[in-house]
Design a protein around this motif. Structure first.
Motif, PDB file in Angstrom:
ATOM      1  N   ALA A 174       5.736 -23.148 -16.115  1.00  0.00           N
ATOM      2  CA  ALA A 174       5.837 -24.220 -15.044  1.00  0.00           C
ATOM      3  C   ALA A 174       4.666 -23.862 -14.263  1.00  0.00           C
ATOM      4  O   ALA A 174       4.272 -24.780 -13.354  1.00  0.00           O
ATOM      5  N   ALA A 175       3.997 -22.701 -14.011  1.00  0.00           N
ATOM      6  CA  ALA A 175       2.704 -22.557 -13.093  1.00  0.00           C
ATOM      7  C   ALA A 175       1.821 -23.442 -13.705  1.00  0.00           C
ATOM      8  O   ALA A 175       0.693 -24.041 -13.066  1.00  0.00           O
ATOM      9  N   TYR A 176       1.589 -23.308 -15.124  1.00  0.00           N
ATOM     10  CA  TYR A 176       0.395 -23.988 -15.877  1.00  0.00           C
ATOM     11  C   TYR A 176       0.728 -25.744 -15.526  1.00  0.00           C
ATOM     12  O   TYR A 176      -0.209 -26.442 -15.363  1.00  0.00           O
ATOM     13  N   ALA A 177       1.959 -26.062 -15.929  1.00  0.00           N
ATOM     14  CA  ALA A 177       2.076 -27.667 -15.662  1.00  0.00           C
ATOM     15  C   ALA A 177       1.998 -27.904 -14.498  1.00  0.00           C
ATOM     16  O   ALA A 177       1.567 -29.135 -14.299  1.00  0.00           O
ATOM     17  N   LEU A 178       2.444 -27.358 -13.360  1.00  0.00           N
ATOM     18  CA  LEU A 178       2.171 -27.809 -11.989  1.00  0.00           C
ATOM     19  C   LEU A 178       0.634 -27.944 -11.590  1.00  0.00           C
ATOM     20  O   LEU A 178       0.089 -28.532 -10.699  1.00  0.00           O
ATOM     21  N   GLY A 179       0.093 -26.963 -12.471  1.00  0.00           N
ATOM     22  CA  GLY A 179      -1.536 -26.857 -11.861  1.00  0.00           C
ATOM     23  C   GLY A 179      -2.305 -27.900 -12.674  1.00  0.00           C
ATOM     24  O   GLY A 179      -3.422 -27.882 -12.484  1.00  0.00           O
ATOM     25  N   ARG A 180      -1.692 -28.742 -13.496  1.00  0.00           N
ATOM     26  CA  ARG A 180      -2.670 -29.867 -13.921  1.00  0.00           C
ATOM     27  C   ARG A 180      -2.779 -30.905 -13.072  1.00  0.00           C
ATOM     28  O   ARG A 180      -1.826 -31.584 -12.607  1.00  0.00           O
ATOM     29  N   ASP A 181      -3.868 -31.356 -12.745  1.00  0.00           N
ATOM     30  CA  ASP A 181      -4.123 -32.321 -11.667  1.00  0.00           C
ATOM     31  C   ASP A 181      -4.266 -33.815 -12.452  1.00  0.00           C
ATOM     32  O   ASP A 181      -3.911 -34.633 -11.724  1.00  0.00           O
ATOM     33  N   ASP A 182      -4.461 -33.784 -13.723  1.00  0.00           N
ATOM     34  CA  ASP A 182      -4.663 -35.281 -14.238  1.00  0.00           C
ATOM     35  C   ASP A 182      -3.194 -35.091 -14.974  1.00  0.00           C
ATOM     36  O   ASP A 182      -2.727 -34.536 -15.746  1.00  0.00           O
ATOM     37  N   ALA A 183      -2.644 -36.600 -15.064  1.00  0.00           N
ATOM     38  CA  ALA A 183      -1.633 -36.880 -16.102  1.00  0.00           C
ATOM     39  C   ALA A 183      -1.634 -36.481 -17.722  1.00  0.00           C
ATOM     40  O   ALA A 183      -0.594 -36.005 -18.126  1.00  0.00           O
ATOM     41  N   TRP A 184      -2.852 -36.774 -17.975  1.00  0.00           N
ATOM     42  CA  TRP A 184      -2.894 -36.238 -19.652  1.00  0.00           C
ATOM     43  C   TRP A 184      -2.672 -34.916 -19.925  1.00  0.00           C
ATOM     44  O   TRP A 184      -2.029 -34.470 -20.744  1.00  0.00           O
ATOM     45  N   SER A 185      -3.284 -34.040 -19.167  1.00  0.00           N
ATOM     46  CA  SER A 185      -3.008 -32.453 -19.484  1.00  0.00           C
ATOM     47  C   SER A 185      -1.513 -32.126 -19.249  1.00  0.00           C
ATOM     48  O   SER A 185      -1.277 -31.567 -19.870  1.00  0.00           O
ATOM     49  N   ALA A 224      16.587 -15.332 -14.056  1.00  0.00           N
ATOM     50  CA  ALA A 224      16.073 -16.717 -13.768  1.00  0.00           C
ATOM     51  C   ALA A 224      15.900 -16.659 -12.262  1.00  0.00           C
ATOM     52  O   ALA A 224      14.945 -17.434 -11.784  1.00  0.00           O
ATOM     53  N   PHE A 225      16.619 -16.138 -11.449  1.00  0.00           N
ATOM     54  CA  PHE A 225      16.220 -15.920  -9.865  1.00  0.00           C
ATOM     55  C   PHE A 225      14.962 -15.450  -9.593  1.00  0.00           C
ATOM     56  O   PHE A 225      14.383 -15.668  -8.819  1.00  0.00           O
ATOM     57  N   LEU A 226      14.758 -14.147 -10.435  1.00  0.00           N
ATOM     58  CA  LEU A 226      13.231 -13.465 -10.254  1.00  0.00           C
ATOM     59  C   LEU A 226      12.257 -14.429 -10.594  1.00  0.00           C
ATOM     60  O   LEU A 226      11.194 -14.242  -9.900  1.00  0.00           O
ATOM     61  N   VAL A 227      12.214 -14.950 -11.527  1.00  0.00           N
ATOM     62  CA  VAL A 227      11.264 -16.204 -12.095  1.00  0.00           C
ATOM     63  C   VAL A 227      11.200 -17.160 -10.785  1.00  0.00           C
ATOM     64  O   VAL A 227       9.851 -17.252 -10.384  1.00  0.00           O
ATOM     65  N   ALA A 228      12.297 -17.699 -10.333  1.00  0.00           N
ATOM     66  CA  ALA A 228      11.937 -18.711  -9.457  1.00  0.00           C
ATOM     67  C   ALA A 228      11.437 -17.932  -8.277  1.00  0.00           C
ATOM     68  O   ALA A 228      10.768 -18.824  -7.256  1.00  0.00           O
ATOM     69  N   PHE A 229      11.781 -16.696  -7.534  1.00  0.00           N
ATOM     70  CA  PHE A 229      11.170 -16.123  -6.734  1.00  0.00           C
ATOM     71  C   PHE A 229      10.081 -15.920  -6.980  1.00  0.00           C
ATOM     72  O   PHE A 229       9.007 -16.017  -5.636  1.00  0.00           O
ATOM     73  N   LEU A 230       9.148 -15.663  -7.891  1.00  0.00           N
ATOM     74  CA  LEU A 230       7.950 -15.356  -8.189  1.00  0.00           C
ATOM     75  C   LEU A 230       6.935 -16.715  -8.102  1.00  0.00           C
ATOM     76  O   LEU A 230       5.913 -16.549  -8.248  1.00  0.00           O
ATOM     77  N   PHE A 231       7.720 -17.439  -8.368  1.00  0.00           N
ATOM     78  CA  PHE A 231       7.019 -18.919  -8.729  1.00  0.00           C
ATOM     79  C   PHE A 231       5.952 -19.295  -7.702  1.00  0.00           C
ATOM     80  O   PHE A 231       4.582 -19.390  -7.903  1.00  0.00           O
ATOM     81  N   TYR A 394      10.596 -23.323   0.363  1.00  0.00           N
ATOM     82  CA  TYR A 394      11.170 -23.061  -0.956  1.00  0.00           C
ATOM     83  C   TYR A 394      12.008 -21.829  -1.018  1.00  0.00           C
ATOM     84  O   TYR A 394      13.181 -21.920  -1.630  1.00  0.00           O
ATOM     85  N   PHE A 395      11.730 -20.665  -0.493  1.00  0.00           N
ATOM     86  CA  PHE A 395      12.443 -19.588  -0.513  1.00  0.00           C
ATOM     87  C   PHE A 395      13.926 -19.864   0.247  1.00  0.00           C
ATOM     88  O   PHE A 395      14.896 -19.377  -0.200  1.00  0.00           O
ATOM     89  N   LEU A 396      14.037 -20.541   1.059  1.00  0.00           N
ATOM     90  CA  LEU A 396      15.262 -20.959   1.825  1.00  0.00           C
ATOM     91  C   LEU A 396      15.984 -21.736   0.989  1.00  0.00           C
ATOM     92  O   LEU A 396      17.239 -21.515   0.950  1.00  0.00           O
ATOM     93  N   LEU A 397      15.577 -22.739   0.480  1.00  0.00           N
ATOM     94  CA  LEU A 397      16.180 -23.695  -0.735  1.00  0.00           C
ATOM     95  C   LEU A 397      16.629 -22.759  -1.594  1.00  0.00           C
ATOM     96  O   LEU A 397      17.752 -23.300  -2.177  1.00  0.00           O
ATOM     97  N   LEU A 398      16.113 -21.924  -2.051  1.00  0.00           N
ATOM     98  CA  LEU A 398      16.332 -21.052  -3.103  1.00  0.00           C
ATOM     99  C   LEU A 398      17.527 -20.287  -2.825  1.00  0.00           C
ATOM    100  O   LEU A 398      18.345 -19.946  -3.693  1.00  0.00           O
ATOM    101  N   ILE A 399      17.718 -19.749  -1.924  1.00  0.00           N
ATOM    102  CA  ILE A 399      18.808 -19.123  -1.077  1.00  0.00           C
ATOM    103  C   ILE A 399      19.993 -20.086  -1.198  1.00  0.00           C
ATOM    104  O   ILE A 399      21.253 -19.952  -1.447  1.00  0.00           O
TER     105      ILE A 399
END
Length: 564
Positions: A174-185, A224-231, A394-399
């Motif tokens: 998820a971190a890698y995908a959101l870090g892509r600036d161009d659509a092709w990547s 799953a919640f730990l991953v979401a918290f660390l994102f 994000y953290f508030l919405l996670l709760i």
């Protein structure tokens, strides 16, 4: 995606060539990935350096290593240990196909972004040839009889480790995908991820992991919640990526409420976005904004309850007279309610009615939340990482979404949830068996509206403004699509569907006006080949695949395992 198998006579004749072809393909993919793929260093994250792989080249290397492990399992040192359990040949075929698609799209991307196929450097061609050899070799690797991997039992620590590995992969992916600036990547990463998932499905690993998830539900949920918290800690303070993430969570929380109405009770609601809007307008009109029209400024926790309660009351108001109808008629009525809400927000401007919403101008300038001494608009530093305003929301919405999931899960497993499912399956039969059909329908509408109102109160402060044009029919359609795409009546499916429907349009802006066309095509293909959704409940899988005897046996086996 799969292609027809070759004739058995052809496969047996050339079976001896499959393993060396596959090994050659793996070697060429890795060698090519250490060479330059592109002459232009300004595209696809700079793939122009030799012996310094870029992100897309590293993905190709990972795919090649997975292919090597499958080859060693199909015929090699791992054959006697893992081969009897793992369908390595089928997994290799899936991986070979997707790796070939991946490399073809890499060449297309380089050609498109740098204006010519001549800008593809030798490394790209070497890796493409390697992917082609891996694909051809995989097609003739002979299939073998194997045991049911779903029946394999691993030690408890091994199952926990498998969950940790999968969750870590989700986090970094998820971190890698959101870090892509161009659509092709971004698209290429999705293709690679699809290939890995297809490989896991074909080998049986994903089925085995599903059984592990059933046995280790609590650990999986916490992971799953730990991953979401660390994102947020993986985004280096990027407000752009965290803005998308918060939009996904708002959308997911709202879709979870609609999942009660549509997924459990089977009531087609096409105006559900109005409940989100009602919660947002309550929060906006009671905020500290200079344009707020209500003088009372209660604490935010009170505003949250008020916004959710107003949405629930609207659910009762619209539900009471309309739930006497069903099917297409109910869909038309709820569609009309969504439009009535939007036009009402336009008209409550002081000219056509009381001044509550400022009409088409809405309520701008909504300040950031402050709960106690914590300002959600300020940047906070934790462990040397700056977390901006979107990370705070994000953290508030996670709760919030944790609470929504808890409510949905408890209702689903309760007598009320079983009543909703009975109504969805056959309303007349449920009524004949003593189920209070009208009461449960009304409860579904009000509870779903209440959850949407909760999300709306936070959304108003996160967006900083509320206006009627935010709550159009298309938003209700997207919410419904998220449920159908992900899997009606499931938690993980709705979360996945909401993520896909919010993330893809944002990351595919490069394709301009064609992005919705591509997006719609993907939905059509999805409904054709997997109509039950990405993460479907077993009940819906059987509904869409009644003729699949293997699926029925597998589900019966799962039910026996759960009973134990």
């Amino acid at each position: 995606m799969r292609i027809p198998n070759l004739p058995e006579s052809f496969t047996s004749k050339h079976a001896a060539k499959g393993w060396p072809l596959g090994l050659a393909g793996v070697a060429l993919i890795i060698i090519g990935s250490f060479l330059s793929w592109s002459y232009d260093d300004q595209i696809l994250g700079d793939l122009s350096l030799n012996f310094y792989p870029g992100g897309l080249q590293i993905l190709a290397i990972i795919g090649a290593v997975i292919g090597l492990l499958l080859l060693l399992t199909a015929k090699g040192p791992l054959e006697s240990r893992i081969g009897p359990w793992l369908d390595a040949a089928l997994g290799l075929r899936a991986l070979g196909l997707w790796m070939l698609i991946y490399m073809v799209l890499v060449l297309v991307a380089i050609t498109t972004d740098s204006d010519g196929l001549i800008n593809v450097n030798p490394g790209g061609w070497v890796s493409f040839v390697g992917a082609l050899l891996l694909f051809l070799g995989a097609r003739v690797v002979p299939l073998r009889e194997h045991r049911d991997l779903a029946a394999a039992r691993a030690p408890g620590w091994a199952e926990v480790l498998a969950i940790a590995v999968v969750m870590a992969g989700v986090l970094f992916g998820a971190a890698y995908a959101l870090g892509r600036d161009d659509a092709w990547s971004f698209v290429l990463f999705l293709v690679f991820a699809a290939g890995v998932i297809a490989m896991m499905v074909r080998t049986g690993i994903l089925t085995w992991f599903g059984h592990v998830a059933q046995r280790q539900k609590k650990i999986l949920t916490l992971s799953a919640f730990l991953v979401a918290f660390l994102f947020p800690f993986t985004q280096n303070g990027s407000d752009a990526n965290m803005s998308i993430a918060t939009q996904v969570l708002v959308f997911a929380a709202t879709a979870m409420g609609l999942n009660i109405v549509v997924g459990l009770a089977g009531l087609l609601d096409l105006g559900y976005i109005a409940f989100l809007g009602s919660g947002a307008y309550v929060a906006a009109t009671m905020s500290q904004s200079a344009f707020a029209t209500i003088g009372w400024k209660p604490p935010f926790l009170v505003v949250v309850l008020l916004g959710a309660s107003v949405a629930a009351v609207l659910g009762l108001i619209i539900g009471s007279p309309t739930l006497r109808v069903s099917g297409d008629y109910l869909a038309i009525v709820t569609l009309g309610f969504g439009e009535i809400f939007r036009f009402s927000m336009f008209n409550l401007d002081g000219n056509n009615g009381p001044n509550l919403t400022n009409g088409p101008n809405g309520v701008p300038g909504i300040p950031d939340l402050e709960i106690g001494s914590f300002n959600f608009g300020a940047t906070h530093t934790i462990a040397g990482i700056d977390l901006g305003r979107f990370s705070n929301y994000y953290f508030l919405l996670l709760i919030l979404i944790g609470g929504v999931i808890l409510v949905f899960a408890r209702l689903n497993d309760s007598r009320i949830g079983r009543g909703w499912v009975a109504i969805r399956e056959d309303e007349k039969a449920a009524e004949a068996m003593g189920v209070n059909v009208f009461g449960l329908k009304l409860l579904a509408f009000s509870v779903g509206a209440f959850l949407a109102g909760l999300a709306g109160t936070i959304k108003a402060h996160q967006d900083g403004a509320v206006s009627p044009d935010q709550y159009v029919f298309l938003e209700s359609a997207f919410l419904l699509a998220a449920i159908v795409l992900g899997g009606m009546g499931t938690i993980a499916g709705v979360l996945l569907g909401a993520t896909i429907l919010k993330l893809l349009p944002e990351k595919l802006r490069f394709f301009s006006e064609y992005r919705l066309l591509l997006f719609g095509l993907l939905l059509v293909l999805m409904m054709r080949f997997r109509p039950e959704g990405l993460v479907a409940s077993r009940r819906r899988q059987l509904e869409f695949h009644e003729e699949d005897e293997e699926l029925a046996v597998a589900i019966e086996h799962e039910l026996v395992e759960e009973a134990k």
